[in-house]
Design a protein around this motif. Sequence first.
Motif, PDB file in Angstrom:
ATOM      1  N   LEU A 233       0.782  -1.132   0.085  1.00 20.93           N
ATOM      2  CA  LEU A 233      -0.114   0.117  -0.100  1.00 20.93           C
ATOM      3  C   LEU A 233       0.945   1.177   0.069  1.00 20.93           C
ATOM      4  O   LEU A 233       1.769   1.431   0.688  1.00 20.93           O
ATOM      5  CB  LEU A 233      -0.816   0.161   1.445  1.00 20.93           C
TER       6      LEU A 233
ATOM      7  N   SER B 237      -5.383   6.226  -0.770  1.00 13.90           N
ATOM      8  CA  SER B 237      -4.262   5.210  -0.805  1.00 13.90           C
ATOM      9  C   SER B 237      -4.439   4.360  -1.929  1.00 13.90           C
ATOM     10  O   SER B 237      -5.378   4.516  -2.915  1.00 13.90           O
ATOM     11  CB  SER B 237      -4.678   4.178   0.323  1.00 13.90           C
TER      12      SER B 237
ATOM     13  N   GLY C 112      -3.326   0.488  -3.686  1.00 16.17           N
ATOM     14  CA  GLY C 112      -3.098  -0.780  -3.414  1.00 16.17           C
ATOM     15  C   GLY C 112      -2.190  -1.426  -4.372  1.00 16.17           C
ATOM     16  O   GLY C 112      -2.010  -0.997  -5.551  1.00 16.17           O
TER      17      GLY C 112
ATOM     18  N   SER D  67      -7.951  -2.915   0.797  1.00 16.85           N
ATOM     19  CA  SER D  67      -7.481  -1.457   0.271  1.00 16.85           C
ATOM     20  C   SER D  67      -5.904  -1.840  -0.341  1.00 16.85           C
ATOM     21  O   SER D  67      -5.370  -1.119  -1.148  1.00 16.85           O
ATOM     22  CB  SER D  67      -6.932  -0.653   1.520  1.00 16.85           C
ATOM     23  N   THR D  68      -5.570  -3.176  -0.210  1.00 17.85           N
ATOM     24  CA  THR D  68      -4.074  -3.607  -0.667  1.00 17.85           C
ATOM     25  C   THR D  68      -4.057  -4.363  -1.808  1.00 17.85           C
ATOM     26  O   THR D  68      -3.247  -4.661  -2.511  1.00 17.85           O
ATOM     27  CB  THR D  68      -3.227  -4.538   0.309  1.00 17.85           C
TER      28      THR D  68
END
Length: 405
Positions: A253, A322, A324, A340-341
């Motif tokens: 991330l 963010s 990923g 999110s990653t």
Amino acid sequence: MKNRYAVTGWLLGFILLGSPVFGQNYEQIAKQIVNTSASIKPGDLVMITGGQHTMPLMEAIAVEVARVGGQPNMLVSTDKVARAVNIEMPESAIQADKSDSWLLQSDVLITLPQVEDNRAVMAGLTPERDAKFAKVAAEAGLTEKLDASKLRGVFVSYPSKSFAANQQLDFSGYEQMIWAGIGADYTAIATQAQQMKQRLAAGRKVHITSPAGTDLTFQLVGRPVFADDGMVSATDQQEKLIYNRTARLPGGLVYGTCDETSATGKLAASPTTLLGKPLRGFKADLKNGQLANARAEVGAEDFQKWMIAPYSATDMRVGYFSIGLNPAMKPQEQKGYNPSTAAGMVFLNIGNNELHGGQNKVAAGYSFPIANATVEVDGNVIIRNGQLVSPEVAKAVPARKKSSK
């Protein structure tokens, strides 16, 4: 949104082979966590926290810490205890967490999810009670204390049958993905993370679009950019900000803050959840970094009650974004599952960004997933339709200019 167990986030609850059989080889996973991700050294005081359902991995981690010469301590909770604190404790007793003192005295925090079924634990929480937890947490000044401490941390995801059921995910496939994500090639991810971090750190303007209707821009203005590659290196351990001394597993991330007043345009979020309930068709306008005209096809009333009514417009400014990088993590957009990653997944957060080096002091916050996004930095595409673009290609092929007609 924050509560007693979410207030400290990664603190008490921060974020190999990819097969279910290996997923149960906790000893081998523990070796990776202790030796590679956390870099435990002889004499390190290591706090390991988690829920009753994560005990097999917690125990394996504690044993490995002892084997390398560290000092392991375990703090275990249960869903029943978490519910008692969040829902049943007298409101007059809500105050700053006195257990923060042991946290600040530790060298390393390795934390697993403390709650197995978050929807059941949080059922009945009111916005007013949630806001009080957030207020006392903000007043405690933990952010400044963490930045000034020596603590480094690793948040480890743990596949939960309750979470999979709530998200309508096939547990076997979800479990396999989590272990595969933890065991991804972090050497490759680290290289990609540093390249992305450098591009963002040197950038000025970010433009995000998506097929769903997102079309927004914000200014970077030299704010800190963080690269989470699943490992806390010796260099990371010397960093001032706590988020530069933390990692998550599955990792992968890059994230950072922007000028909180600069976000302008339209946000159209992918399907997601709020308090375990669907939030679908969410759209809002952004002006001077603030949300306006927020609406949703499903979940609009809950969003208004929890994220709009308790706070001022300036509280809910854009906080951070963010991107990923982990190829093993796969979203299931229509089920509202957007890790999110996951490689190419973009999130935009409103609310608190203090730990990220930002100016939003409010304790509350909410992150919107933007699937299949195209992201440009100073006109160069780094993500196209949810797919990561190599730095060489991004530099050579700038974004197509819109027609002036």
